[in-house]
Write a protein that holds these residues in place. Structure first.
Motif, short mmCIF file in Angstrom:
data_model
loop_
_atom_site.label_atom_id
_atom_site.label_comp_id
_atom_site.label_asym_id
_atom_site.label_seq_id
_atom_site.Cartn_x
_atom_site.Cartn_y
_atom_site.Cartn_z
N TYR A 1 0.84 -1.21 0.00
CA TYR A 1 0.00 0.00 0.00
C TYR A 1 0.87 1.26 0.00
N PHE A 2 1.86 1.29 0.87
CA PHE A 2 2.71 2.49 0.97
C PHE A 2 3.73 2.54 -0.17
N MET A 3 4.12 1.39 -0.68
CA MET A 3 5.01 1.39 -1.84
C MET A 3 4.28 1.97 -3.05
N GLU A 4 3.00 1.58 -3.20
CA GLU A 4 2.22 2.12 -4.30
C GLU A 4 1.96 3.61 -4.12
N MET A 5 1.92 4.05 -2.88
CA MET A 5 1.71 5.47 -2.59
C MET A 5 2.88 6.30 -3.09
N GLY A 6 4.07 5.70 -3.09
CA GLY A 6 5.23 6.43 -3.57
C GLY A 6 6.41 6.42 -2.61
N TYR A 7 6.37 5.54 -1.62
CA TYR A 7 7.49 5.42 -0.69
C TYR A 7 8.22 4.12 -0.94
N THR A 8 9.49 4.12 -0.61
CA THR A 8 10.31 2.94 -0.83
C THR A 8 10.90 2.45 0.49
N CYS A 9 11.19 1.15 0.52
CA CYS A 9 11.71 0.52 1.74
C CYS A 9 13.18 0.17 1.55
N GLU A 10 13.98 0.51 2.54
CA GLU A 10 15.40 0.20 2.47
C GLU A 10 15.62 -1.31 2.52
N PRO A 11 16.70 -1.78 1.91
CA PRO A 11 16.99 -3.22 1.96
C PRO A 11 17.17 -3.70 3.41
N ARG A 12 16.67 -4.88 3.70
CA ARG A 12 16.80 -5.57 4.99
C ARG A 12 16.06 -4.85 6.12
N PHE B 1 8.30 10.32 -7.44
CA PHE B 1 7.12 10.63 -6.64
C PHE B 1 7.32 11.88 -5.78
N GLU B 2 8.42 12.58 -5.95
CA GLU B 2 8.69 13.77 -5.15
C GLU B 2 7.56 14.78 -5.32
N GLY B 3 7.02 15.24 -4.19
CA GLY B 3 5.96 16.23 -4.22
C GLY B 3 4.59 15.67 -4.52
N LYS B 4 4.48 14.36 -4.73
CA LYS B 4 3.21 13.76 -5.08
C LYS B 4 2.63 12.91 -3.95
N VAL B 5 3.41 12.71 -2.92
CA VAL B 5 2.97 11.81 -1.84
C VAL B 5 2.45 12.62 -0.65
N PRO B 6 1.59 12.02 0.17
CA PRO B 6 1.14 12.71 1.39
C PRO B 6 2.31 12.96 2.34
N GLU B 7 2.20 14.02 3.11
CA GLU B 7 3.26 14.35 4.05
C GLU B 7 2.75 14.55 5.47
N THR B 8 1.59 15.17 5.61
CA THR B 8 1.05 15.42 6.95
C THR B 8 0.09 14.30 7.34
N PRO B 9 -0.22 14.16 8.66
CA PRO B 9 -1.18 13.14 9.08
C PRO B 9 -2.53 13.29 8.38
N GLU B 10 -2.98 14.54 8.20
CA GLU B 10 -4.27 14.76 7.55
C GLU B 10 -4.24 14.28 6.10
N GLU C 1 12.54 9.75 8.41
CA GLU C 1 12.88 8.35 8.16
C GLU C 1 12.35 7.85 6.83
N ARG C 2 11.14 8.28 6.45
CA ARG C 2 10.54 7.76 5.23
C ARG C 2 11.30 8.26 4.00
N ILE C 3 11.33 7.41 3.00
CA ILE C 3 12.07 7.72 1.77
C ILE C 3 11.09 7.70 0.60
N VAL C 4 11.04 8.81 -0.12
CA VAL C 4 10.14 8.93 -1.28
C VAL C 4 10.83 8.29 -2.48
N ALA C 5 10.10 7.45 -3.19
CA ALA C 5 10.63 6.78 -4.38
C ALA C 5 10.87 7.80 -5.49
N ALA C 6 11.79 7.45 -6.34
CA ALA C 6 12.12 8.34 -7.46
C ALA C 6 10.90 8.56 -8.34
#
Length: 1468
Positions: free
Chosen positions: A400-411, A433-442, A426-431
């Motif tokens: 779900y979060f990968m599809e949103m535009g975030y990526t997971c570090e290896p291991r 997707f910069e500026g396209k992903v949610p940032e605030t809790p709302e 801590e979160r890393i935005v996938a290449a």
């Protein structure tokens, strides 16, 4: 994928009937065809085998169901008859058929058999899911409460009296802890709630467990299997919240703790042939096996102060106890905190088995969960500052979060990735997707609400609700709840056991607690014997004369006082177990009122023995009437009075928020009861505005009964100079003398006891029975009031903690501030370590062994440990729970004070210098902090006292701010640390961060860290480890124990010291890149291959047999000893220590960074802050002094200079002495608490014992000045004590010195002892000496010569009384009123003056009319000095008395400082 299919079960079906069998079947039993024992297997090489254990559960239930069917067909068979045949156990895991079975296991047949058994016996199913929709939890904002100070009670009172504020309940801002959260969890499923600290996970879990207290408002719907939350309260204990902290009675063993819980939760309806005891024994054995506590079943649970289970074992104990509740729904708050990785996985597997087999519903929140644990859960919810940003199947969450535009570090583990999404740093935005992903809790919440996953959630909820509506599980659930209740349990009761069974089990537990602390019982009885002999010797063999009549009253009052003071020892016990009581109440184990009844029952034998020991010694030594009936009445009244007093003090404890308030209430009530018991001021002399107290005073009835019992039937002859007036060789005619005993008739030279009581006190001896019954009724009243108080009043919150800030310093938790806080933290991390110059070198240890005394033997906890830490290297210390990791750190950090340590420990090839503890930082496992300081104040104090004195103060403060930012605590800088049990202060996780920060601000050269990441979320743990890595790179030598490291965390370490059970080294060497070197060592020596995807930390723990019941295939400690790596370590150690003893010790080494007077000043300033913020303690004491002064003033209103009221003036001073005694008791718990913090500070060399002790003494001076003033002034004016200005000033300063003496006396006694319970028992002994030999209750002339020769002149109370009373009587002219005169008839032909001339020439007093010839009216005293002569006191000694009291104060201070020094180290 369905959970059951994944675990290998056919058809994807669940064992719905498992709960049916569980209602009445123990987890192990026997049958006619098969007596094979079935126990959950946790002992395989891979620890808990989920598939195997689930099949074993099912097989057990199938056999039990079949046995129950057979039992219904053949009801004459008994369990013993069915258990006669023997069979060999089969290997279920291999699919072998159990002996006696006709066909292989078949799930469909099992389901049909289970339903048939349930129908046959009318057993119901026990399974409930829950649905929550749009749940919003509203809490008070941080600005709603501010830190209390000494003005707070007055401000609060003014606000209450202000009409404009009436009706206003909430003054601060409100905020949503949880906002519009929706989700569900079906029966048999596990839901994992993830979020960073502050996300609201704990609050949500509490509300889902229907624990709703402590919040401003809760909106939304929570539905339990069709039952709304509003109606689910009647099923308390069916949805429980297991809090993060461990709360147990430390004196109980594991077996006793679990045995009690099972007695409270044993269902009434079980399968035929299974008794209550068999059910309990088998259930307990299964829990002990599951959680690896079988070997520890007879070990005390213990706590931070009582040796018992290890931290990990105690956590397993908490989990086991929660499972005995057999609740349908359980919410777990960080249950794996403190467990090693293997044990945490085993525990989680046991939860999975429970859900699969028993259809339990489990909701948990975890920090640092591994992928292995994560895969055991069905659903996952992610919270971001109270908002739900994902809810769905666990397999879907990462995608779900990968599809949103975030990526997971290896291991990186999935739980860490999901939690990290809520951290902007801590979160890393996938290449792309910069500026396209949610940032605030709302934004995250909005994205989820618009997603297909949320639509699927709504659909699933609707389907589940439809199934619930169709199947109506609530009907079976309600019927089940009714069926499990024992006989005598009301239909509306939430408890399973009836009140009698609860009381019975609680009584057994109370006796177990008492026997678990036998030393306290021995100390109590030793105290009784000592004081009994003292009391008896003071009133030794009282005569039947004028003195003996009054002395008997004093002796009987002393007996009441003795028992009253001893009963105060119960107060610490009342407050000690509040958290445990609240937990058991939430589990619906027992009524709190039943707990009180159990305490009362256990009181009876203890008090009977206590009073019997006292009565046998005192009654006959004092010379009371030696009639058997009178003795037993005396004993019975004392027993009743003691029981009554004990329950009165318990009542005061139960209505008090803290022990300080309890002691102050006790002091006020005790003085009131003693004043109005009828001895010091008889009822007939009491003023009308307060005499009503007499009628509600149990001591009044007890004293009256005791006095009546003793005096009835006695005759007191009037003899000697004290009994006859006039008296002398020329006065031989009884007709011309008067008897001085109250109640004497004219011409009668004796007085009966009944006449004396009637005349002096207004007592009628025939009312004795009524008085005894009244005391008994008071006891019953106090029992009932205690029961009501315990049911209605709750002082602990059960896991809910509310933050309190300085006024105006509360942060506003906006998104912008959160981003700024995280950005500052990241900058602090990036900049740390660059300018850090570590001075330490190489720290080595070799052949380290450690033994602790256990009874008469020595138990070895460390066995030949060796290793080193070097600058630039980061060493991990790992091992299973109980392997000795903390013990090794304690030994290396020089924290051990008991036991025997052997071995070679060097720093840079030198023996450890005097400054070693100061230059090393030790982050201990227990988070011990002073609750009345703020976070910033605590950190600043550490920096000031531990960094070198040459460092400028501003630089120290700036470093503190850097650490605050780095620890992500800048918004907590002005927050009160507080007390968890009171529900106020910072959270458990924040306390851990503060503990680390306290050591970091000291800039240590060597750092020992004991589980620094335990209880922290993944990102906080990562930041801590990353920071430690920077410190190591900057040159610091450090070693760190770590329980559940992720693969990413483990990569930061250079070396590993692995301990196996028994404190033996299993490996010490490099870890290598991707753990290659470490893995190669284990694989080369016979371990299985570690897969690339595995967590190497979990791998090595599994290999060496860690975990709850883990087993190793070989002895890895023996493998290590014979390995070439171990030989290389020995050679390296020899090289490193080759120059030991060749270099002289460092001449510049200092034990403390600062000088002694700087320490005194800084500790004094800190204590000023602590005292200022404790109104319960200080305002309570001042209010107590004011109340006592006012009470005495109005009780002894406007005393006149008459003989009958001279004694009352002296008794006022006696009452003031009791005020001093209450101060003795009130300061002791405060000192005990402060000494706990001092010992921690001293171990790290913040400051020395002298600074702490002197600061404690100095702190009390201004408070005693105020207390003396508010206590003395109301008394001075109302009681009519007006004297000259000089005399008035003298009385005040003498009272100040006396109060200071009392405080120092209480501190000196407390410094000698370890616990408040000991102090409550020991303190009355010296106080008894001081009271009895002061010369007021028994003048020096009446004392036995043994005591009057040395104890009377040695007693400081004697000098206070002499100075105070002699000043009160200074210049007083006594004027007799009509009733005060003694009347006698002169011989015929003589005037009164002529007849009395010889007598008056030697005796004090005067005649009203010397020329009278019919009746002589004699007044015993002319001046106040005449009265003082009876006591052998003189006004000329008052300044001597003042100076001696200062000397005694100084002596107490010296004794206090000495024992602070002697007991400066904690026993560990």
């Amino acid at each position: 994928m369905d959970r059951i299919e994944e675990e290998g079960f056919p058809n994807g079906l669940r064992t719905d009937e498992a709960a049916v069998a569980h209602i009445g079947v123990p987890l192990r039993t026997s049958s006619e065809e098969d007596n094979t024992s079935t126990v959950i297997d946790t002992g395989s090489d891979k620890s808990i085998n989920v598939e195997k254990n689930t099949e074993m559960f099912r097989d057990l239930e199938r056999r039990m169901s079949e046995a129950s069917v057979r039992a219904s067909l053949h009801p004459t068979r008994t369990l013993s008859r069915r258990s006669t045949r023997k069979s060999q156990p089969a290997d279920i895991e291999k699919g072998e058929v159990q002996a006696g079975e006709e066909k292989p296991f078949d799930l469909r047949d099992y389901l049909e058999t289970g339903v048939r058994a349930a129908d046959e016996h009318g057993l119901r199913r026990h399974q409930m899911g829950l649905v929550f929709k749009n749940v919003t939890i509203v809490g008070e904002g941080a600005d709603a409460s501010t830190i209390l100070n000494l003005f707070s009670p007055f401000i609060g009172l003014a606000k209450r009296l202000n009409p404009l504020r009436w009706g206003k309940k909430h003054t601060g801002t409100a905020f949503d802890i949880i906002h519009q959260v929706t989700g569900y969890c079906e029966e048999g499923e596990m839901l994992l709630v993830l979020g960073r600290p502050g996300a609201g996970c704990s609050s949500l879990l509490r509300v889902l467990a229907n624990s709703r207290k402590g919040f401003l408002d809760i909106k939304g719907e929570v539905n339990y299997g069709g039952i709304p939350a509003e109606n689910f309260g009647k099923y308390l204990g069916e949805a429980i919240y297991c809090m993060e902290e461990d709360a147990h009675y430390p004196e109980l063993t594991v077996k006793e703790t679990l045995g009690f819980a099972l007695r409270m939760k044993t269902p009434a309806k079980r399968l035929p042939g299974v008794s209550r005891k068999e059910f309990q024994a088998d259930f307990m054995n299964t829990l002990l096996q599951i959680f690896g506590l079988k070997k520890q079943e007879n070990t005390m649970v213990g706590n931070a102060f009582i040796r018992g289970l290890s931290g990990g074992e105690r956590k397993r104990m908490t989990i086991s106890e929660a499972m005995t509740a057999s609740s349908a729904i359980t919410t777990w708050d960080c249950p794996t905190r403190g467990l090693d990785a293997a044990s945490a996985l085993d525990y989680s597997k046991s939860l999975r088995i429970q859900c699969d087999t028993l259809n339990k519903t489990t909701i948990a929140t975890l920090y640092q969960a591994s992928d292995s644990i994560y895969k055991l859960y069905d659903k996952v919810m992610v919270l971001y500052l109270g908002r739900c940003i994902f809810f769905g199947p666990r397999e879907r969450a990462k995608d779900y979060f990968m599809e949103m535009g975030y990526t997971c570090e290896p291991r990186k583990s999935v739980p860490d990735f999901l939690t990290g999404i809520t951290n902007p740093n801590e979160r890393i935005v996938a290449a792309g997707f910069e500026g396209k992903v949610p940032e605030t809790p709302e934004q995250f919440e909005k994205y989820f609400l618009e997603s297909e996953d949320y639509k699927l959630l709504q659909k699933n909820i609707a389907e589940y609700e439809a199934r619930v509506e169709r199947e109506q599980p609530a009907a079976d659930f309600k019927a089940y709840v009714t069926e499990i209740k024992q006989k005598g349990v009301p239909h509306k009761s939430v408890y399973s056991a009836n009140f009698y069974e609860q009381t019975k089990a609680l009584t057994i537990r109370q006796f177990q607690i008492l026997l678990g602390d036998k030393q306290a019982l021995y100390e109590r009885y030793a105290s009784v014997l000592i004081q009994a002999f003292i009391y008896a010797s003071v009133f030794y063999q009282m005569g039947l004369n004028s003195t003996g009549a009054f002395q008997r009253g004093g002796a009987l009052l002393a007996s009441l006082l003795f028992n009253a003071f001893l009963s105060q020892a119960e107060l610490p016990n009342v407050l000690a177990g509040r958290m445990t009581l609240q937990k058991h109440k939430s589990y619906a184990m027992y009524h709190p009122s039943a707990f009180h009844i159990a305490r009362v029952v256990t009181d009876i034998p203890i008090v009977v023995v206590q009073c019997t020991l006292y009565a046998i010694i005192v009654y006959f030594m004092m010379g009371f009437d030696p009639r058997a009936d009178k003795f037993f009445v005396f004993l019975s009244i004392n027993v009743l009075a003691t029981l009554c007093t004990t329950d009165l003090f318990r009542l005061l404890g139960n209505i008090s928020p803290s022990i300080y308030v309890a002691f102050q209430l006790t002091g006020v009530i005790l003085i009131t009861l003693i004043t109005y018991c009828g001895f010091s001021i008889p009822y007939k002399n009491m003023h009308p505005w307060l005499y009503w107290i007499y009628w509600i005073d149990p001591y009044a009835y007890a004293f009256k009964a005791l006095f009546s019992n003793e005096m009835r039937g006695l005759t007191f002859p009037c003899e000697g100079p004290a009994g006859l007036v006039p008296y002398g060789p020329t006065y031989t005619s009884a007709a011309n003398q008067a008897c001085t005993i109250v109640g004497a008739k004219v011409g009668q030279l004796y007085v009966t006891g009944d006449e004396y009581l009637a005349a002096a006190y207004g007592y009628i001896t025939s009312q004795m029975s009524v008085d005894v019954i009244t005391v008994f009724l008071f006891w019953l009243l106090f029992i009932v009031l205690n029961m009501i108080a315990m049911e209605k009043i709750t002082w602990v919150t059960g896991g809910f903690v509310k933050k309190i800030y300085k006024k105006g310093k509360a942060p506003k938790h906006t998104d912008e501030e959160e981003l700024i806080r995280l950005r500052d933290a990241q900058e602090a991390y990036d900049n740390m370590g660059e300018n850090f110059a570590a001075e330490a070198g190489i720290f080595t240890w070799n052949h380290v062994n450690y033994w602790v005394p256990v009874k008469k033997n020595q138990l070895q906890l460390l066995d030949n440990c060796e290793g080193w830490i070097k600058p630039g290297q980061m060493t991990a210390l790992m091992g299973s729970s109980g392997a000795g990791k903390t013990t090794l750190l304690d030994v290396l950090a020089k924290r051990k004070t008991i036991g025997k340590v052997e071995g070679e420990i060097y720093l840079n090839g030198k023996a450890l210098a005097v400054d070693f503890e100061r230059i090393t930082g030790y982050v201990e496992q227990m988070d011990v902090h002073n609750p009345n300081l703020t976070v910033r104040e605590a950190l600043r104090f550490s920096a000031k006292m531990r960094q070198p004195a040459e460092v400028p103060l501003q630089e120290k403060y700036e470093y503190v701010e850097t650490v605050l930012k780095m620890m992500e605590m800048q918004d907590l800088g002005d927050a009160l640390i507080g007390i968890l049990e009171a529900g106020q202060g910072i959270s458990v996780e924040e306390r851990k961060r503060l503990t680390i920060g306290m050591e970091l601000v000291a800039k240590p050269h060597i750092l020992f860290l004991d589980e620094p990441t335990s209880g922290l979320d993944s990102q906080s743990s990562y930041n801590i480890i990353k920071f430690i890595r920077k410190l190591a790179d900057a040159g610091m030598a450090l070693v760190c124990t770590i329980h559940q490291p992720s693969s990413i965390l483990f990569e930061h370490f250079d070396r590993l010291l692995l301990l196996a059970r028994g404190g033996k080294v299993a490996y010490f060497g490099d870890i290598g890149e991707n753990s290659a070197i470490m893995n190669d060592y284990f694989e080369r020596n016979g371990a299985r291959h570690c897969e690339q995807s595995e967590n190497p930390a979990e791998y090595i723990l599994e290999v060496i047999g860690a975990g709850i019941n883990g087993r190793a295939k070989q002895d890895w400690t023996e493998v290590w000893r014979n390995s070439p790596e171990a030989e290389a370590v020995k050679q390296e150690l020899e090289t490193l220590n080759a120059k030991v003893g060749q270099s002289p010790p460092d001449p510049n080494a200092r034990e403390f960074a600062t000088g002694p007077w700087y320490q005194v000043w800084e500790v004094y300033k800190r204590m000023n802050v602590i005292w200022w913020r404790d109104p319960y303690f200080n305002i309570g004491r001042i209010w107590q002094a004011f109340f006592i002064g006012l009470l005495n003033g109005f009780t002894f209103w406007q005393l006149q200079p008459t003989p009958s009221q001279l004694q009352l003036r002296a008794l006022i001073t006696f009452q003031i002495m009791i005020m001093g005694l209450t101060l003795v008791f009130s300061i002791q718990p405060q000192f005990m608490m402060q000494r706990l913090f001092f010992r921690r500070d001293y171990a790290s060399k913040y400051y020395g014992f002298f600074g702490f002790a002197l600061a404690m003494i100095l702190m009390e001076i201004p408070y005693m000045l105020v207390a003396a003033a508010v206590g003395f002034l109301p008394l001075y004016w109302t009681a009519g004590l007006q004297t000259t200005h000089l005399d008035g000033f003298y009385l005040y300063i003498l009272l100040v010195v006396f109060l200071l003496f009392s405080i120092s006396f209480g501190l000196a006694i407390a410094a000698m002892l370890e616990t408040m319970a000991q102090a409550s028992i020991v303190t009355p002994i010296p106080n008894t000496f001081l009271f009895l030999f002061a010369g007021l209750l028994s003048p020096a002339a009446a004392m036995p010569h043994f005591w009057s020769s040395w104890m009377y002149p040695l007693d400081p109370y004697h000098y206070f009384l002499e100075g105070f009373v002699s000043t009160l009587f200074n210049g007083m002219q006594v004027q007799c009123q009509e009733q005060d005169y003694l009347v006698y008839t002169p011989p015929s032909g003589q005037t009164c003056g002529q007849y009395s001339q010889a007598y008056l020439s030697a005796a004090p007093g005067y005649l009203k009319d010397p020329n009278a010839t019919d009746q002589c009216q004699y007044c015993q005293y002319s001046t106040g000095a005449d009265f003082l002569n009876n006591l052998e006191w003189s006004l000329s000694n008052r300044w001597r008395d003042f100076g001696l009291l200062w000397a005694y104060y100084a002596f107490n201070v010296c004794v206090f400082i000495l024992f602070v020094y002697i007991n400066r180290k904690q026993r560990r």
